[in-house]
Design a protein around this motif. Structure first.
Motif, PDB file in Angstrom:
ATOM      1  N   ASP A 126      -2.322   3.849 -12.820  1.00  0.00           N
ATOM      2  CA  ASP A 126      -1.508   3.423 -11.686  1.00  0.00           C
ATOM      3  C   ASP A 126      -0.953   4.599 -10.880  1.00  0.00           C
ATOM      4  O   ASP A 126      -0.382   4.410  -9.813  1.00  0.00           O
ATOM      5  N   GLU A 127      -1.166   5.835 -11.362  1.00  0.00           N
ATOM      6  CA  GLU A 127      -0.762   7.019 -10.614  1.00  0.00           C
ATOM      7  C   GLU A 127      -1.970   7.735 -10.003  1.00  0.00           C
ATOM      8  O   GLU A 127      -1.888   8.892  -9.609  1.00  0.00           O
ATOM      9  N   CYS A 128      -3.084   6.995  -9.942  1.00  0.00           N
ATOM     10  CA  CYS A 128      -4.313   7.516  -9.352  1.00  0.00           C
ATOM     11  C   CYS A 128      -4.688   6.690  -8.131  1.00  0.00           C
ATOM     12  O   CYS A 128      -4.442   5.490  -8.087  1.00  0.00           O
ATOM     13  N   GLY A 129      -5.317   7.373  -7.182  1.00  0.00           N
ATOM     14  CA  GLY A 129      -5.884   6.699  -6.027  1.00  0.00           C
ATOM     15  C   GLY A 129      -7.371   6.967  -5.987  1.00  0.00           C
ATOM     16  O   GLY A 129      -7.856   7.959  -6.536  1.00  0.00           O
TER      17      GLY A 129
ATOM     18  N   ALA B 232       0.826  -1.205   0.000  1.00  0.00           N
ATOM     19  CA  ALA B 232       0.000   0.000   0.000  1.00  0.00           C
ATOM     20  C   ALA B 232       0.862   1.258   0.000  1.00  0.00           C
ATOM     21  O   ALA B 232       0.557   2.231  -0.710  1.00  0.00           O
ATOM     22  N   ILE B 233       1.937   1.263   0.764  1.00  0.00           N
ATOM     23  CA  ILE B 233       2.836   2.429   0.807  1.00  0.00           C
ATOM     24  C   ILE B 233       3.511   2.625  -0.538  1.00  0.00           C
ATOM     25  O   ILE B 233       3.603   3.747  -1.050  1.00  0.00           O
ATOM     26  N   ILE B 234       3.972   1.542  -1.138  1.00  0.00           N
ATOM     27  CA  ILE B 234       4.615   1.618  -2.451  1.00  0.00           C
ATOM     28  C   ILE B 234       3.651   2.183  -3.484  1.00  0.00           C
ATOM     29  O   ILE B 234       3.998   3.034  -4.303  1.00  0.00           O
ATOM     30  N   ARG B 235       2.404   1.731  -3.443  1.00  0.00           N
ATOM     31  CA  ARG B 235       1.391   2.212  -4.387  1.00  0.00           C
ATOM     32  C   ARG B 235       1.051   3.684  -4.131  1.00  0.00           C
ATOM     33  O   ARG B 235       0.934   4.476  -5.070  1.00  0.00           O
TER      34      ARG B 235
ATOM     35  N   VAL C 154      -7.345   1.521 -10.199  1.00  0.00           N
ATOM     36  CA  VAL C 154      -6.376   2.526  -9.746  1.00  0.00           C
ATOM     37  C   VAL C 154      -5.129   1.877  -9.153  1.00  0.00           C
ATOM     38  O   VAL C 154      -5.145   0.716  -8.771  1.00  0.00           O
ATOM     39  N   GLY C 155      -4.092   2.679  -9.053  1.00  0.00           N
ATOM     40  CA  GLY C 155      -2.859   2.201  -8.455  1.00  0.00           C
ATOM     41  C   GLY C 155      -2.962   2.036  -6.952  1.00  0.00           C
ATOM     42  O   GLY C 155      -2.315   1.169  -6.370  1.00  0.00           O
ATOM     43  N   PHE C 156      -3.774   2.896  -6.320  1.00  0.00           N
ATOM     44  CA  PHE C 156      -3.940   2.847  -4.863  1.00  0.00           C
ATOM     45  C   PHE C 156      -5.431   2.924  -4.550  1.00  0.00           C
ATOM     46  O   PHE C 156      -6.068   3.942  -4.791  1.00  0.00           O
ATOM     47  N   ALA C 157      -5.979   1.839  -4.028  1.00  0.00           N
ATOM     48  CA  ALA C 157      -7.404   1.752  -3.689  1.00  0.00           C
ATOM     49  C   ALA C 157      -7.554   1.686  -2.182  1.00  0.00           C
ATOM     50  O   ALA C 157      -6.862   0.925  -1.511  1.00  0.00           O
TER      51      ALA C 157
ATOM     52  N   VAL D  87      -9.346  -3.780  -1.773  1.00  0.00           N
ATOM     53  CA  VAL D  87      -8.552  -2.553  -1.747  1.00  0.00           C
ATOM     54  C   VAL D  87      -7.167  -2.810  -1.147  1.00  0.00           C
ATOM     55  O   VAL D  87      -6.923  -3.847  -0.536  1.00  0.00           O
ATOM     56  N   HIS D  88      -6.297  -1.841  -1.319  1.00  0.00           N
ATOM     57  CA  HIS D  88      -4.931  -1.938  -0.796  1.00  0.00           C
ATOM     58  C   HIS D  88      -4.826  -1.437   0.643  1.00  0.00           C
ATOM     59  O   HIS D  88      -3.895  -1.789   1.354  1.00  0.00           O
ATOM     60  N   HIS D  89      -5.795  -0.591   1.036  1.00  0.00           N
ATOM     61  CA  HIS D  89      -5.722   0.007   2.368  1.00  0.00           C
ATOM     62  C   HIS D  89      -7.134   0.260   2.895  1.00  0.00           C
ATOM     63  O   HIS D  89      -7.969   0.805   2.172  1.00  0.00           O
TER      64      HIS D  89
END
Length: 174
Positions: free
Chosen positions: A103-106, A4-7, A121-124, A138-140
């Motif tokens: 991938d540069e969107c959350g 999640a941090i990397i994303r 998205v890159g960060f969900a 989701v990632h987080h």
């Protein structure tokens, strides 16, 4: 370092759902039928901090509300898509308009209508009171609930992942 941090470290555009994210998901109706919503000031400041760090912000919401337009204007959120049930198409148009890869969107959302964006998205992110199908994908997941600081938590998470947190706070600590 977690996935999640990397994303989150790659995010250039953060998109917010409204009901259940920027609000607690409750709909209050006035005597004349107007919908009333309650927004959290901490969330608003988090959005401003993202913007100060050079991260664009947007709203994609299935409901249409003048209150959301007003809140977005107050916060300087330029990209507001309301009354959109096909969130995927709105998301893809936004990517094209801003020339930003997915991938540069959350995106932070809480219900199954958000899945077409959350899965692209890159960060969900989602909230603990979000639908189980969403939380699984989701990632987080925030510790705060929607309308209770969840958006701020995600904003801070992104800023920390990008090592920008201290610099955006510096003006308040001077």
């Amino acid at each position: 370092m977690s996935e999640a941090i990397i994303r989150a470290a790659k995010i250039r555009l953060m998109i917010f759902d409204v009901d259940g994210i920027l609000t607690d998901g409750s709909l209050h109706f006035g005597a004349d039928g107007e919908t009333l919503k309650t927004f959290n000031v901490l969330d608003g400041q988090g959005i401003r901090l993202l913007q100060n760090a050079g991260i664009a912000t947007a709203i994609i919401s299935a409901r249409q509300s003048p209150i959301v337009a007003r809140r977005a204007a107050d916060l300087g959120i330029t990209y507001v898509r309301q009354g959109i049930h096909d969130k995927k198409t709105a998301f893809l148009h936004l990517l094209q308009e801003l020339n930003i890869p997915a991938d540069e969107c959350g995106f932070i959302g809480d219900d199954v209508i958000d899945l077409p964006v959350l899965t692209r998205v890159g960060f969900a992110a989602s909230v603990p009171n979000g639908h189980a199908e969403v939380r699984q994908r989701v990632h987080h997941v925030t510790t705060a609930s929607g309308g209770k600081g969840a958006a701020r938590e995600v904003c801070d998470f992104i800023l920390r992942a990008q090592n920008k947190y201290d610099s955006v706070l510096a003006e308040y600590l001077a």
